[in-house]
Design an enzyme around this catalytic site. Structure first.
Site, mmCIF file in Angstrom:
data_model
loop_
_atom_site.group_PDB
_atom_site.id
_atom_site.type_symbol
_atom_site.label_atom_id
_atom_site.label_comp_id
_atom_site.label_asym_id
_atom_site.label_seq_id
_atom_site.Cartn_x
_atom_site.Cartn_y
_atom_site.Cartn_z
ATOM 1 N N ASP A 151 0.854 -1.186 0.000
ATOM 2 C CA ASP A 151 0.000 0.000 0.000
ATOM 3 C C ASP A 151 0.897 1.246 0.000
ATOM 4 O OD1 ASP A 151 -3.060 0.806 0.448
ATOM 5 O OD2 ASP A 151 -1.883 2.079 1.773
ATOM 6 N N TYR A 285 -2.641 11.088 2.289
ATOM 7 C CA TYR A 285 -3.195 11.217 0.938
ATOM 8 C C TYR A 285 -3.058 12.649 0.421
ATOM 9 C CZ TYR A 285 -5.265 6.587 1.405
ATOM 10 O OH TYR A 285 -5.443 5.229 1.558
ATOM 11 N N HIS A 340 -5.115 -7.486 -0.396
ATOM 12 C CA HIS A 340 -4.356 -6.255 -0.185
ATOM 13 C C HIS A 340 -3.526 -6.284 1.095
ATOM 14 C CE1 HIS A 340 -3.432 -2.023 -0.658
ATOM 15 N NE2 HIS A 340 -3.939 -1.742 0.527
#
Length: 363
Positions: A151, A285, A340
């Site tokens: 990730d 982010y 994931h």
């Protein structure tokens, strides 16, 4: 005190998290989950705070009994944490199987996640975090090491590998960005048949599963008010990702318990909640978005040996031939199961793959 929305739909999750499933999970979180036992599990691996430039970095650090063992750095992403590596770390640092080499293992909380506090102003960009973690490894006495990332950890690990090639023995990743090589007339001609499905799945995730990303890269603080105020809202926000991103479908039904136990999911969820890092973690982010706008978000060229462990339900998977044109790829594994959160879902596959990568590069 939760104000629950009205029941909607037939439980297929098409509009988001299923009301009934969430009620069951929240009920268990409230009345059945043993956070004291979860904390003991985290603390079974030595925890430390190391101050770098006045700001602490939390990390798990398990030393091998072999003094000259190779150090391995494990980097998580969002909405994961060091909890992803709780089962993997002993497999790497204290292997019970005879003949398996052991490693010194370091798993930091990314800045703003869990035990590593964020800062009160903009500027904690992924590349800055990469420099800080490289400094952490130096403080711990590890001049050379293998780095793994999944990730967002993939980006930070790639930054470290490109910025400190003299210190990184090898780069290992589980999330691979599907970037077509620009110097090939027809990149699709390089794609193997089963990888065509990967590209279709990548596109579907980009269309149907990226809403959270757009919100967190543009207005993380706005969302942070809601999620920091409501444990049920926070649980729903993360549950949605685990439901979509893990390899949890069995006989046509998806349940995260097919991939990750409720106890492990809630350990990860609670770590954010009790450290008040829900909002600061989402800043990552926005920081990366701003870094890209300023021309500093893309990692430089990687020159160190690189390996990839591909889990079938990972949300981004690159064809092997495309990766070979971007990295000095020396190791490639396609696992039979997992998603994931590969280290969390399939710790055995994950640990064996890292060990095989280390063997190939002489680590």
């Amino acid at each position: 005190m939760t104000r629950w929305p009205r029941q909607f739909g037939v439980g297929d999750w098409d509009f988001g998290v299923d009301n009934g499933y969430l009620r069951g999970l929240v009920g268990y979180w409230r009345d059945g989950f043993d956070f004291e036992a979860a904390a003991q599990r985290i603390n079974s691996i030595p925890n430390y705070l190391t101050v770098i430039d006045g700001l602490p970095i939390h990390h798990l650090h398990s030393r091998s009994a072999e003094g000259d063992a190779t150090p391995i750095l494990l980097l998580h992403g969002w909405p994961g944490s060091i909890v992803e590596f709780l089962e993997v770390i002993p497999k790497l640092s204290e292997p019970r199987e005879a003949g398996k080499e052991s490693f010194h293992v370091v798993a930091p909380s990314l800045q703003g996640f869990g035990g590593s506090p964020g800062i009160d102003e903009p500027g904690m960009s992924p590349i800055r975090i990469a420099h800080r973690i490289a400094s952490l490894m130096e403080e711990l006495g590890y001049e050379r090491f293998i780095v793994h990332g999944g990730d967002w950890g993939t980006l930070v690990a790639t930054h470290i590998a490109s910025l400190y090639p003299e210190r990184v023995l090898g780069l290992h990743v589980t999330l691979t960005h599907p970037i077509p090589p620009a110097d090939v007339p027809d990149p699709m001609a390089l794609v193997r048949e089963h990888e065509l499905k990967w590209l279709e799945e990548n596109e579907f995730n980009a269309i149907d599963g990226r809403g959270y990303f757009e919100i967190q890269k543009t207005r993380p603080e706005t969302l942070g008010f809601a999620l920091t105020d409501s444990p049920v809202g926070w649980c729903a926000w993360v549950l949605d990702k685990f439901h979509q991103w893990t390899d949890c479908e069995r006989d046509g039904t998806k349940d995260i318990r097919n991939a990750v136990s409720w106890d492990l999911f809630l350990t990860n969820l609670s770590l954010y909640w009790f450290t008040d890092t829900i909002s600061s973690a989402m800043h990552f982010y926005r920081e990366q978005y701003l870094a890209l706008r300023s021309g500093q978000g893309t990692a430089g060229k990687v020159m160190v040996p690189t390996g990839a462990g591909i889990f079938p339900q990972e949300i981004l998977k690159s064809p092997k031939a495309w990766m070979e044109r971007r990295f000095p790829l020396v190791h490639w594994t396609e696992h039979p199961a997992g998603g994931h959160f590969g280290a969390m879902e399939q710790p055995g596959f994950f640990a064996d793959d890292l060990r095989e990568f280390a063997r190939k590069i002489g680590g």
